[in-house]
Design a protein around this motif. Sequence first.
Motif, mmCIF file in Angstrom:
data_model
loop_
_atom_site.group_PDB
_atom_site.id
_atom_site.type_symbol
_atom_site.label_atom_id
_atom_site.label_comp_id
_atom_site.label_asym_id
_atom_site.label_seq_id
_atom_site.Cartn_x
_atom_site.Cartn_y
_atom_site.Cartn_z
ATOM 1 N N LEU A 1 8.635 22.435 46.218
ATOM 2 C CA LEU A 1 9.402 21.716 45.424
ATOM 3 C C LEU A 1 10.567 21.633 45.621
ATOM 4 O O LEU A 1 11.107 22.839 45.516
ATOM 5 C CB LEU A 1 8.806 21.891 43.832
ATOM 6 N N ASN A 2 11.362 20.549 45.693
ATOM 7 C CA ASN A 2 12.841 20.716 45.738
ATOM 8 C C ASN A 2 13.740 20.229 44.469
ATOM 9 O O ASN A 2 13.002 20.136 43.596
ATOM 10 C CB ASN A 2 13.258 19.490 46.924
ATOM 11 N N GLY A 3 14.822 20.135 44.598
ATOM 12 C CA GLY A 3 15.564 20.094 43.355
ATOM 13 C C GLY A 3 15.859 18.666 43.122
ATOM 14 O O GLY A 3 15.441 17.700 43.885
ATOM 15 N N LEU A 4 16.174 18.266 41.653
ATOM 16 C CA LEU A 4 16.327 16.927 41.325
ATOM 17 C C LEU A 4 17.573 16.343 41.958
ATOM 18 O O LEU A 4 18.577 17.127 42.362
ATOM 19 C CB LEU A 4 16.710 17.025 39.838
ATOM 20 N N GLN A 5 17.778 14.987 42.028
ATOM 21 C CA GLN A 5 18.483 14.395 42.450
ATOM 22 C C GLN A 5 19.297 13.233 41.425
ATOM 23 O O GLN A 5 19.653 13.859 40.571
ATOM 24 C CB GLN A 5 18.374 13.546 44.045
ATOM 25 N N ALA B 1 1.319 27.139 27.859
ATOM 26 C CA ALA B 1 1.982 25.887 28.588
ATOM 27 C C ALA B 1 3.042 25.563 27.881
ATOM 28 O O ALA B 1 2.958 25.347 26.591
ATOM 29 C CB ALA B 1 0.722 24.944 28.908
ATOM 30 N N ILE B 2 4.126 25.249 28.546
ATOM 31 C CA ILE B 2 5.407 24.663 28.137
ATOM 32 C C ILE B 2 5.466 23.326 27.326
ATOM 33 O O ILE B 2 4.599 22.573 27.887
ATOM 34 C CB ILE B 2 6.689 24.956 28.727
ATOM 35 N N ASP B 3 6.229 23.125 26.584
ATOM 36 C CA ASP B 3 6.292 21.646 26.079
ATOM 37 C C ASP B 3 7.006 20.676 27.226
ATOM 38 O O ASP B 3 8.252 20.995 27.745
ATOM 39 C CB ASP B 3 7.219 21.671 24.781
ATOM 40 N N VAL B 4 6.538 19.703 27.732
ATOM 41 C CA VAL B 4 6.765 18.733 28.698
ATOM 42 C C VAL B 4 7.140 17.325 28.210
ATOM 43 O O VAL B 4 7.125 16.137 28.757
ATOM 44 C CB VAL B 4 6.151 18.750 29.714
ATOM 45 N N LEU C 1 6.146 20.938 36.212
ATOM 46 C CA LEU C 1 5.571 19.837 36.988
ATOM 47 C C LEU C 1 3.842 20.136 36.978
ATOM 48 O O LEU C 1 3.187 19.232 36.794
ATOM 49 C CB LEU C 1 5.874 19.923 38.279
ATOM 50 N N SER C 2 3.430 21.403 36.768
ATOM 51 C CA SER C 2 1.905 21.783 36.575
ATOM 52 C C SER C 2 1.552 21.499 35.273
ATOM 53 O O SER C 2 0.208 20.782 35.252
ATOM 54 C CB SER C 2 1.951 23.206 36.904
ATOM 55 N N VAL C 3 2.205 21.515 34.354
ATOM 56 C CA VAL C 3 1.895 21.125 33.097
ATOM 57 C C VAL C 3 1.695 19.488 32.885
ATOM 58 O O VAL C 3 0.797 18.903 32.570
ATOM 59 C CB VAL C 3 2.630 21.501 31.931
ATOM 60 N N LYS C 4 2.816 18.717 33.648
ATOM 61 C CA LYS C 4 2.958 17.470 33.275
ATOM 62 C C LYS C 4 1.611 16.811 34.246
ATOM 63 O O LYS C 4 0.885 15.778 33.620
ATOM 64 C CB LYS C 4 4.111 16.791 33.784
#
Length: 383
Positions: A279-283, A111-114, A152-155
């Motif tokens: 999941l959509n992009g950030l705004q 799992a990545i660092d979030v 998102l999955s990790v967070k």
Amino acid sequence: MMEFEEGLKVADEALFTKVGRRLTEVEIAILQGSWQSLTYEQISDVSSYSVSYLKRDIGPKLWKLLSEALGEEVSKSNFRPALERKWRSLLTTPTITNFPVTNSRQDWGEAIDVSIFYGRNPELITLSQWILQDKCRLICLLGMGGIGKTALSVKLAQQIKDEFDYVIWRSLRNAPPLENLLNELVLFLSNQQDNKAELCQLVQYLRSHRCLVILDNLETILNANRAGYYRSGYENYGELIQVIGETAHSSCVILTSREKPAEIATFEGVELAVRSFRLNGLQAEAEKLFTAKGLFGNDVDKQRLIECYGGNPLALKIVSTSIQDLFDGNISEFLAQNTPLFNGVRRLLDQQFIRLSASEQTVMYWLAINREWTTVSEFYEDI
């Protein structure tokens, strides 16, 4: 003298003990290159990562984490002696056979660092509600590469982990055979007591305990030329997904994928225990990323930059690094060049495009040619 593989194991275990995660591929690439006394530029040449990404982003974070994990200040130039000291201390202390595990019922794998995470609060709230209140058994997080599914999955898992007896996160990036995956899951959920790698055993543990299982990068086992279907030899993953979705149990399995498996499409529903979330992009949150990267510009230019890359976090990170390197962080000057596709961004799109079938690629070509909204009938005539 300690070999690299031994040093890598020491670093990996120390990091897992400290922060509950394993070394990522890019971190391993930096360690291996640094072990061989390569510069960041040389490491970039033998890997798929840009110099700026290695030197300014991942590298400094890695040395800081290892310093905390090893209990002494380390850097690219002196990490080898620090790892060797740790290695020797383990060899000379008979009572210590391994590093202690912070929580035997949580395994975060790769799992990545979030610790740095932008936005996604509405998504986190919705998904938490699906899992904790609606008791969803199976959720599929969908989105193109780089959109932030993994993060998102990790967070999400970190936020709700205390609601579960067991938490395990696994990447399918290397396309493990189902038997290997089942073996890992069953061993973990049985506290290393059961090595029966069978689907029925997994379901038994999902029923008897409240488990959170996250399987990342599902698209690696899907057929690139036939949406929703599996690569040859991986069809039994379909049975896994179907059984988890159909069978009553008290656990939740989260899949992340660029494409929706056929089983999800069959069993999902807005009020059912199987659901998918695109999941959509950030705004607006993307502006925090620009600030962290040292970019500047007016609100209009920032919004243009976000829209140009569809709010894709990875694409925005790649372009932000280039804007900082080539234009001293000036967003307006970059936009004036009118060259949105380059290097890492093109590779990101190529990875997505190459998974399309010939018919799907034709559709994408005509969408690009028309450049405007097109009716279905006009589109049909074009093709």
